[in-house]
Enzyme design. Sequence first.
Site, PDB file in Angstrom:
ATOM      1  N   ASP A  48       0.841  -1.199   0.000  1.00  0.00           N
ATOM      2  CA  ASP A  48       0.000   0.000   0.000  1.00  0.00           C
ATOM      3  C   ASP A  48       0.875   1.248   0.000  1.00  0.00           C
ATOM      4  O   ASP A  48       1.703   1.438   0.893  1.00  0.00           O
ATOM      5  CB  ASP A  48      -0.901   0.000   1.232  1.00  0.00           C
ATOM      6  CG  ASP A  48      -1.830   1.204   1.278  1.00  0.00           C
ATOM      7  OD1 ASP A  48      -2.970   1.085   0.794  1.00  0.00           O
ATOM      8  OD2 ASP A  48      -1.416   2.261   1.808  1.00  0.00           O
ATOM      9  N   HIS A 111      -7.857   9.599  -1.645  1.00  0.00           N
ATOM     10  CA  HIS A 111      -7.156   9.583  -0.354  1.00  0.00           C
ATOM     11  C   HIS A 111      -7.945  10.282   0.757  1.00  0.00           C
ATOM     12  O   HIS A 111      -8.012   9.784   1.887  1.00  0.00           O
ATOM     13  CB  HIS A 111      -5.778  10.221  -0.514  1.00  0.00           C
ATOM     14  CG  HIS A 111      -4.789   9.778   0.500  1.00  0.00           C
ATOM     15  ND1 HIS A 111      -3.427   9.823   0.278  1.00  0.00           N
ATOM     16  CD2 HIS A 111      -4.923   9.276   1.743  1.00  0.00           C
ATOM     17  CE1 HIS A 111      -2.792   9.360   1.335  1.00  0.00           C
ATOM     18  NE2 HIS A 111      -3.671   9.035   2.247  1.00  0.00           N
TER      19      HIS A 111
END
Length: 283
Positions: A48, A111
């Site tokens: 990630d 995000h």
Amino acid sequence: MKSLTDTYTLANGVKIPCIGFGTWQTPDGDTAVAATLAALEAGYRHIDTAAAYGNEGSVGQAIRRSGVKREELFITTKLNNPDHGYEATMAAFEKSMDLLGLDYLDLYLIHWPNPIKFRDHWEQANADTWKAMEELYAAGRIRAIGVSNFMPHHLDALAKTAKVAPMVNQVRLCPGEVQPLAAPYCKAHNILLEAYSPLGTGKIFDVPEMQQIAQKYGKSIAQVCIRWSLQMGFLPLPKSVTPARIQENAQVFDFALSQEDVEIIANLTDCCGPSRDPDNIPF
């Protein structure tokens, strides 16, 4: 879950390894390359990163150097806050792909839902961003799409125009922080909860209850945190740059916490500090 390569299944049928290796706050360059390589060597297959972390190029370099087959990997990155909107998202995605050196991405996330740049029209900006992500998904450039730090009102707003529902919501989930609004919403809507900062902050290691539980199971506090996350149904993303700790964080499949201990950990309020309010972030 019995190993790092065991998987959750997303709403679209894509399988995602049950623990990911986090790279937030991992410096770009040799440190990020070495840490990611260590994770891949330890058996992690889920990595990630994010444009905002500034280390996509190093993560990509480690992937290439590892020799692990691309189809065995699950790679996530995230759209940076200044790049919301249809055209900006398309351009930002291509930049991330170039830095990572990938032909396709496994998971792409928005995000944050309400960056300061778009605060007076965040809902429209997210809708335009999501349209771009849906097109990339339909074209096979991305295997799954999702969000990060979204609360129910952000998800409800996105649903007004979305043709494809988010498959993942990556939020801060750690001892004492169980996201009482977002978690039940996501579970009810078949959105997988990924847990960033699953170890909370350094303060977790000084919490007497965590010390007692770790001693009870003969495990480290970090291992207890990660195991707890799995038993809560979350997908933890532990981060480290130390090879020994990277390996240790993967060794969480040979024990199980009692339900009583799971609840004790969930109720350790404030032991890891408050989470950010996504509607008031200063970036």
